[in-house]
Enzyme design. Sequence first.
Site, PDB file in Angstrom:
ATOM      1  N   ASP A   1       0.841  -1.204   0.000  1.00  0.00           N
ATOM      2  CA  ASP A   1       0.000   0.000   0.000  1.00  0.00           C
ATOM      3  C   ASP A   1       0.872   1.248   0.000  1.00  0.00           C
ATOM      4  O   ASP A   1       1.162   1.834   1.044  1.00  0.00           O
ATOM      5  CB  ASP A   1      -0.992   0.005   1.157  1.00  0.00           C
ATOM      6  CG  ASP A   1      -2.191  -0.894   0.898  1.00  0.00           C
ATOM      7  OD1 ASP A   1      -2.245  -1.520  -0.186  1.00  0.00           O
ATOM      8  OD2 ASP A   1      -3.073  -0.972   1.774  1.00  0.00           O
TER       9      ASP A   1
ATOM     10  N   HIS B   1     -10.036  -6.248   8.916  1.00  0.00           N
ATOM     11  CA  HIS B   1      -9.432  -7.250   8.022  1.00  0.00           C
ATOM     12  C   HIS B   1      -9.220  -8.605   8.696  1.00  0.00           C
ATOM     13  O   HIS B   1      -8.272  -9.327   8.369  1.00  0.00           O
ATOM     14  CB  HIS B   1      -8.099  -6.729   7.453  1.00  0.00           C
ATOM     15  CG  HIS B   1      -8.232  -5.436   6.712  1.00  0.00           C
ATOM     16  ND1 HIS B   1      -9.040  -5.301   5.607  1.00  0.00           N
ATOM     17  CD2 HIS B   1      -7.662  -4.211   6.938  1.00  0.00           C
ATOM     18  CE1 HIS B   1      -8.972  -4.046   5.172  1.00  0.00           C
ATOM     19  NE2 HIS B   1      -8.152  -3.375   5.959  1.00  0.00           N
TER      20      HIS B   1
ATOM     21  N   HIS C   1      -1.678  -3.633   5.990  1.00  0.00           N
ATOM     22  CA  HIS C   1      -3.127  -3.750   5.776  1.00  0.00           C
ATOM     23  C   HIS C   1      -3.965  -3.192   6.921  1.00  0.00           C
ATOM     24  O   HIS C   1      -4.890  -2.411   6.689  1.00  0.00           O
ATOM     25  CB  HIS C   1      -3.482  -5.200   5.499  1.00  0.00           C
ATOM     26  CG  HIS C   1      -4.730  -5.393   4.701  1.00  0.00           C
ATOM     27  ND1 HIS C   1      -5.172  -4.488   3.764  1.00  0.00           N
ATOM     28  CD2 HIS C   1      -5.650  -6.410   4.692  1.00  0.00           C
ATOM     29  CE1 HIS C   1      -6.278  -4.932   3.208  1.00  0.00           C
ATOM     30  NE2 HIS C   1      -6.594  -6.080   3.765  1.00  0.00           N
TER      31      HIS C   1
END
Length: 443
Positions: free
Chosen positions: A177, A304, A331
Site C-alpha cells: 500500500d 481485516h 493492511h
Amino acid sequence: MRKLCLCLFSLVLTISLFPLLLKAKDDDFVRQPPRRVIFTHHDRSDSDPQQVHISLVGKDHMKVSWVTDSKHCSSLVEYGKESGNYNAKANGEHTSYKYFFYSSGKIHHVTIGPLEPSTTYFYMCGSSGPEFSFKTPPSTLPLDFVVAGDLGQTEWTNSTLDHIQSIDYDVLILPGDLSYADTHQPLWDSFGRIVEPYASRRPWMVTEGNHEVESFPIIYPTGFKAYNARWPMPYQESGSTSNLYYSFEVAGTHVIMLGSYAEFDADSDQYKWLQADLAKIDRKKTPWVVALLHAPWYNTNSAHQGEGDSMRLAMEELLYTARVDLVFQGHVHAYERFTRVYNNKADPCGPIYITIGDGGNREGLALSFEDPASPLSLYREPSFGHGRLKMVNETHAFWGWHRNNDSNFVVKDQVWLQSLSSSKTCSKSVDQKIASPSTKDEL
C-alpha cells in the site's frame, strides 16, 4: 438558515469524529482523525527527472528509477563519489503505460554499479535537472532498517517521513500500500514526488498491497499495471518470475517480500519459489531472515480479520521450518507486536509477527481491537508511526516502534531479539521436542 446549517454540520462532524479522539490506555495521547490527502504538483521542466527513487539490485548494484514528461530524454545515469564529478555512467531501459484515459510519462530504470559499501554517491538522471545523492548500505552488520506500511500521501504521511528522515538508516522496507491511487493514476505521480526526497537517498524495497491491484474486468484483468511499471524490484535476481514476490540480501540479512495478492497455494509459482529461496539460505553467512507481506497472518484488530488466513495455512510451515526471525505485516492501520508464534500458539522457534500498517494513509486508523487481548499479542496501539530494526550483530537485534506526534515521535514499544540461527533449541530439527515458550523482553 446558513448559520443553522453550519451548526448542524459542526454537530454531525463532532459526532462522527468523536470515536476517533480516543486516548491510549497507558497515557494521555489523543488520537487525531485522518488528515487531508496532499497532491504534489510537478514543478520542473518536462525533461527534468521527477519521482526519483532507488532500490537494491544484487550485492553491489542499485537501480535508479525516475519519470520524465518528455518522451525524448535518455535513460542515462551519471555518477561518482564527488559532487559534480561523475566518472561513471550507465544506460538502462524505459517504459510507459496507459490506464483508461491516462498516459504515463516516460518511466526510466537504470542499474548502476558495482558500488562500494557504506559509500556516498552523487548522481544525475538523464543529464538534466538537479543532482541527487545516496549512501549504499554496509556489507557487514550492524545494519539499520526502517519499516513503514500503508503509507499513502496525507499530512500524516509527511509527518511519518519527516520522523524517518530525522535518524539515519540504511534501507527502508514497505509491506504494501504505497500511493493509495486506487485507479486515479495522477496520484501515483504525486506519491512519487512526495517520497522522492527520501527514496532518492536510501534504497526503498517494497511489496504490493491491495491498493496496488487496480484491476478491471476484461480491460485490466491481472492488475498491478502502474505498480509494476513504476516500482520494479529485483525479482529476477532471486529466481522469481514475478515482481509481486522476491527476496534480497544485505549485510547478513535475507529479506523475503511475499505477495498477498499473487497465487500462494502449494501448486503455485510463488510457493515453489519460496521453497527454493529458503533452501538457498546459509544461516552461517546469513544469520537473520525477515519476511514481509501485506494481509496479516496474525491480527487481533477487528479490521481485516481472517483475510490472511488462507495464505498462512499454505505457507506458514515453510517459514517456521526455515526459522524465519520476523514477519512484518501491513493492511491493518494500527501497530501490533506478537510473541513468537506458530500455528496459533506461542512457540519459541516461530517468527515474531509485527503489524505496521500505520504509515499515514487517508483511510485513518483501525481503532478497534479484540477484548480481552490474546496472550499472543504483547503490544498493540492504533496510532500512526514507523518502526526501526537494528541488526546489531549475528545474534541480536533491536526493534523499536516510533509513534507519530505532530512535531516529534515517541518510542512506545521496543524489544531485544535473538536470532533463531543462534538458538541451540531452534537450530535442532523441528521434529524434536521444543521447550516451552517464554514471553520475556528478549524474544
